[in-house]
Scaffold this motif. Structure first.
Motif, short mmCIF file in Angstrom:
data_model
loop_
_atom_site.label_atom_id
_atom_site.label_comp_id
_atom_site.label_asym_id
_atom_site.label_seq_id
_atom_site.Cartn_x
_atom_site.Cartn_y
_atom_site.Cartn_z
N GLU A 305 46.22 37.52 36.80
CA GLU A 305 46.41 38.97 36.90
C GLU A 305 46.74 39.37 38.33
O GLU A 305 47.63 40.20 38.58
CB GLU A 305 45.15 39.70 36.43
CG GLU A 305 45.20 41.22 36.60
CD GLU A 305 46.41 41.84 35.92
OE1 GLU A 305 46.93 42.84 36.48
OE2 GLU A 305 46.84 41.34 34.86
N ARG A 308 50.30 38.53 39.06
CA ARG A 308 51.21 39.54 38.52
C ARG A 308 51.25 40.77 39.43
O ARG A 308 52.30 41.34 39.67
CB ARG A 308 50.77 39.94 37.10
CG ARG A 308 51.15 38.92 36.04
CD ARG A 308 51.01 39.50 34.64
NE ARG A 308 49.61 39.68 34.29
CZ ARG A 308 48.87 38.77 33.65
NH1 ARG A 308 49.43 37.61 33.29
NH2 ARG A 308 47.62 39.00 33.35
N GLU A 311 53.45 40.04 42.36
CA GLU A 311 54.88 40.14 42.05
C GLU A 311 55.34 41.58 41.95
O GLU A 311 56.47 41.92 42.29
CB GLU A 311 55.18 39.41 40.74
CG GLU A 311 55.01 37.90 40.82
CD GLU A 311 55.17 37.23 39.47
OE1 GLU A 311 55.41 37.97 38.48
OE2 GLU A 311 55.05 36.00 39.39
N GLU A 340 57.92 39.38 34.11
CA GLU A 340 57.53 40.09 32.90
C GLU A 340 57.89 41.56 32.94
O GLU A 340 57.57 42.32 32.02
CB GLU A 340 56.01 39.94 32.70
CG GLU A 340 55.57 38.48 32.55
CD GLU A 340 54.07 38.37 32.34
OE1 GLU A 340 53.42 39.41 32.17
OE2 GLU A 340 53.56 37.24 32.35
#
Length: 387
Positions: A305, A308, A311, A340
């Motif tokens: 997490e 992410r 990013e 994603e």
């Protein structure tokens, strides 16, 4: 324009070893050539060039000047000597200054000590390099006071040395840490250096100031003065809570320390406090640190997490086309939402980021010697475009 001592060093390093260049440039007298001459021989050499000086005359000028070049320049103008022979005037003044008034530092002596330290570093001796560099730092302080100079930029404009003070002082801070791993006295010296630098140069380059603060607190922590380091970070982050690398530096004290204060819970607490700041700078780097921390403790889902978040932490990349003079001729914003994509509930922040990006003033960025090079090579600036 470089100083005469810097040009002499270039001649020694680049021209002397190359027969072709040496033939084109000719053989120049160097300060090394004066080492074997007595004071009387040096004064006789100057007399042959229509320059007559004595110890009292030179003492008066050394008390006011910061370099032998400043004293020799007018003498060369009044001398009837020309070309490379006139270099002996500067050589004679520089040599006699060092012999007669060693307590009075000069730019030439400072340049020599800086370069001697780099030579020792190249041979792998951080401790020996830092010993001579601390002498050089004392010379810098003396010259700052003598000339009434109040900024690094003003010093470099006058110094024009082989190595700029801006670059060298950052290298000194880094190498004092390395030397301190062998001898703790260098951590104490690093504290004194950073405190003096922050006091003397309060309006210095922002990145340099931030790095110096981290070095100061890091050194206090390594010396076991944990409460002092904590107090400093609280003070700095209260004034600027958006300083992302301040949160990282503070947390690193509890993760990478040799002082027996490793505390991963405290490290994570600090990072979480920092990432919770709405407009914290370098959020992606904080998220990366948290991801690493979670992975080390086997908390893989939390680590993913944070990766992410890392990013998504800096969705806008700025690319600029810059001319050789530093003028920005084109600026382009580029969004990166990660593999994603960006969640829908975060799209509202994109417009705000874009507005800030396109209205922000364009300035020529100063890059720290140990920061990533802005050209994108992945190397440190000092090993790439800063070389």
């Amino acid at each position: 324009m470089l100083s005469w001592v810097a040009m002499e060093r270039i001649y020694e390093r680049e021209v002397l070893p190359d027969a072709r260049l040496r033939k084109r440039a000719g053989v120049r007298p160097l300060r090394d050539h004066a080492k074997h001459l007595t004071d009387a021989e040096l004064l006789a050499k100057l007399h042959s060039l229509d320059i007559d000086i004595d110890q009292a005359w030179l003492e008066q000028r050394c008390e006011r000047a910061v370099s032998a070049e400043e004293i020799a320049g007018p003498l060369i103008d009044q001398s009837r000597s020309h070309g490379q022979e006139s270099d002996w005037i500067w050589i004679g003044v520089a040599t006699l200054w060092r012999r007669w008034f060693p307590e009075q530092p000069s730019f030439e002596e400072l340049d020599d000590k800086m370069q001697a330290g780099y030579k020792l570093l190249n041979s792998g001796s951080a401790v020996d390099a830092c010993r001579i560099w601390l002498e050089a730092w004392s010379n810098v302080l003396c010259l700052l006071d003598k000339a009434g100079i109040e900024s690094i930029e003003a010093f470099d404009e006058r110094f024009r040395g082989t190595q700029s003070l801006f670059n060298w002082i950052q290298d000194l801070e880094s190498e004092l840490w390395n030397a301190g791993l062998e001898d703790r006295q260098f951590h104490s010296a690093r504290v004194a250096l950073c405190e003096e630098g922050l006091r003397r140069f309060p309006s210095a380059d922002d990145l340099m100031t931030e790095n110096r603060r981290r070095s100061l607190a890091e050194s206090y922590f390594e010396l076991g003065e944990v409460e002092k380091a904590e107090a400093l970070y609280r003070e700095w982050l209260a004034a600027d809570p958006c300083w992302g690398w301040g949160w990282i530096g503070w947390s690193d004290c509890y993760r990478f320390t040799r002082a027996g204060q490793v505390d991963l819970n405290r490290c994570e607490q600090i990072l979480r406090e920092g990432i919770a700041i709405t407009r914290v700078r370098d959020r992606a780097d904080i998220a990366d640190r948290l991801a690493d921390l979670c992975e080390e403790q086997g908390r893989d889902q939390e680590a993913k997490e944070f990766r992410r978040q890392s990013e998504r932490g800096a969705p806008v990349g700025i690319s600029r086309t810059v001319s050789s003079t530093g003028k920005v001729s084109r600026q382009k914003a580029q969004f990166n939402f990660g593999g994603e994509g960006l969640p829908l509930n975060e799209l509202s922040s994109v417009a705000e980021v874009l507005r800030e990006t396109l209205t922000m003033p364009i300035v020529r960025q100063k890059v720290g010697r140990n920061e990533p090079c802005p050209c994108g090579s992945g190397k440190k600036f000092k090993k790439c475009c800063g070389a």
